[in-house]
Write an enzyme that holds these catalytic residues in place. Structure first.
Site, PDB file in Angstrom:
ATOM      1  N   HIS A 183     -12.306  -0.890  -6.279  1.00 45.00           N
ATOM      2  CA  HIS A 183     -12.131  -2.127  -5.608  1.00 45.00           C
ATOM      3  C   HIS A 183     -13.200  -2.988  -6.345  1.00 45.00           C
ATOM      4  O   HIS A 183     -14.123  -2.592  -6.994  1.00 45.00           O
ATOM      5  CB  HIS A 183     -12.431  -2.047  -3.998  1.00 45.00           C
ATOM      6  CG  HIS A 183     -11.353  -1.716  -3.277  1.00 45.00           C
ATOM      7  ND1 HIS A 183     -10.365  -2.505  -3.314  1.00 45.00           N
ATOM      8  CD2 HIS A 183     -11.094  -0.626  -2.603  1.00 45.00           C
ATOM      9  CE1 HIS A 183      -9.396  -2.081  -2.251  1.00 45.00           C
ATOM     10  NE2 HIS A 183      -9.895  -0.800  -1.817  1.00 45.00           N
ATOM     11  N   CYS A 219      -6.199   0.494  -5.335  1.00 47.42           N
ATOM     12  CA  CYS A 219      -6.183   1.246  -4.050  1.00 47.42           C
ATOM     13  C   CYS A 219      -4.941   1.135  -3.437  1.00 47.42           C
ATOM     14  O   CYS A 219      -3.779   1.684  -3.863  1.00 47.42           O
ATOM     15  CB  CYS A 219      -7.193   0.530  -3.280  1.00 47.42           C
ATOM     16  SG  CYS A 219      -7.790   1.689  -2.030  1.00 47.42           S
TER      17      CYS A 219
HETATM   18  N1  GLN Z   1      -4.730   2.153   3.281  1.00 48.91           N
HETATM   19  C1  GLN Z   1      -4.825   2.852   2.030  1.00 48.91           C
HETATM   20  C2  GLN Z   1      -6.016   4.088   2.543  1.00 48.91           C
HETATM   21  O1  GLN Z   1      -6.887   3.903   3.209  1.00 48.91           O
HETATM   22  C3  GLN Z   1      -5.679   1.895   0.884  1.00 48.91           C
HETATM   23  C4  GLN Z   1      -7.026   1.269   1.393  1.00 48.91           C
HETATM   24  C5  GLN Z   1      -7.636   0.342   0.559  1.00 48.91           C
HETATM   25  O2  GLN Z   1      -6.602  -0.384  -0.252  1.00 48.91           O
HETATM   26  N2  GLN Z   1      -8.673   0.293   0.438  1.00 48.91           N
HETATM   27  O3  GLN Z   1      -5.854   4.958   1.726  1.00 48.91           O
END
Ligand code: GLN
Length: 241
Positions: A194, A94
Site C-alpha cells: 500500500h 491489495c
Molecule cells: N479487504 C481486504 C483484506 O483485508 C483488502 C484490504 C486492503 O485493501 N487493505 O484482505
C-alpha cells in the site's frame, strides 16, 4: 509520447494514500517531458476502458469491496478482462489486486465474486497481516527489492500458471505461508503493498511506466532521474527490515 492513465474506483479504493502512486507516476513522466493524463472512473461511471494505457486500482476494506460489486458486474468486469488480455498495463493494490482474481471470501463467510482476470482467489483469515515488509521482484518483473506496507486479512492463492510478482524477504505477502508476494501476468502488476509503494521504489515505478510506453510506442527509453531522496527512504526501510 503520452500516457493515458485511468484511476479506477478512486472514490472507494484509496487506502493509505494509494493515490500517491498516481502522483508519483505523473511526476516521473513530467520530469522526463512525457505527457500524461489521469481520468478518474468512480462507481457509476460507465465510460469505457478503451484507449487507456495504464490502469491504477488502489486498496479498500471488505466493506468497500462489497459496495463496488454490482458496478463491477455491469460490464467493467468484461472490460478489465479484455484490457488485461490485450496487454494494458495495470497496477493493482491489495483490495484492487484481490478484485482482479476470481473471488474473495471474507473471514465471516461473505463471498464477493470478482472477475477472474487473474487466476487467483482470496480467503479472509481471522489474523490481520500488518506491517512494513520487503520482497524481491522476479526477474521478469525487474528483480528490484521493493519495500512496502501491508494490511490485509485476505490470504491469496495463485493458480499454478500464475507467476508471483516476487519472493518475500520479510512479512506476509500473498498468504503468509508460501513466501510469495503479488502476481505478475502479462502487463499486470498486483501487490499487497500500500501507500507509498512507487515513491519509495522508483525502479518498480519506472518499470511500470516503461511497460506501458513500450506497448504503445514499441520502444521507450526512460532517462535516469536523480533518485537520491527516494533511495534514501528505500534503503532506510530496507535496513530496518
Ligand atoms: N479487504 C481486504 C483484506 O483485508 C483488502 C484490504 C486492503 O485493501 N487493505 O484482505
Amino acid at each position: 509520447m503520452e500516457l493515458k492513465i485511468c484511476h479506477m474506483y478512486p472514490d472507494v479504493l484509496n487506502l493509505y494514500g494509494d493515490r500517491g502512486n498516481v502522483i508519483c507516476m505523473l511526476k516521473r513522466l513530467e520530469w522526463r517531458g512525457i505527457e500524461a493524463s489521469v481520468t478518474k472512473l468512480p462507481i457509476g461511471d460507465s465510460r469505457s476502458l478503451a484507449g487507456f494505457d495504464l490502469v491504477f486500482i488502489g486498496g479498500g476494506q471488505d466493506f468497500e469491496q462489497q459496495v463496488l460489486l454490482s458496478d463491477l458486474h455491469r460490464g467493467k468486469d468484461r472490460e478489465i478482462r479484455a484490457a488485461v488480455e490485450d496487454g494494458v498495463t495495470f497496477l493493482a493494490i491489495c483490495g484492487g489486486y484481490q478484485m482482479l482474481g476470481s473471488y474473495y471470501e471474507t473471514f465471516d463467510g461473505k463471498r464477493c465474486d470478482f472477475i477472474g482476470a487473474l487466476d487467483l482467489y482470496t480467503k479472509g483469515s481471522v489474523k490481520r497481516m500488518i506491517g512494513n515488509y520487503k520482497f524481491q521482484c522476479s526477474p521478469s518483473a525487474g528483480g528490484s527489492i521493493v519495500v512496502g506496507f501491508e494490511n490485509h486479512s485476505g490470504k491469496t492463492w495463485l493458480g499454478s500458471g500464475l507467476e508471483p510478482l516476487g519472493k518475500l524477504l520479510s512479512g506476509y505477502g500473498n498468504n503468509g505461508e508460501d513466501g510469495s508476494e503479488g502476481a505478475h501476468y502479462k502487463n499486470v502488476f498486483g501487490t499487497y503493498s500500500h501507500g507509498p509503494l512507487l515513491p519509495k521504489n522508483p525502479e518498480l515505478c519506472d518499470l511500470i511506466l516503461k511497460t506501458a510506453l513500450e506497448r504503445k510506442y514499441g520502444s521507450a527509453e526512460l532517462p535516469p532521474l536523480d533518485d537520491s531522496f527516494e533511495l534514501l527512504a528505500h534503503d532506510e526501510m530496507c535496513a530496518k527490515l
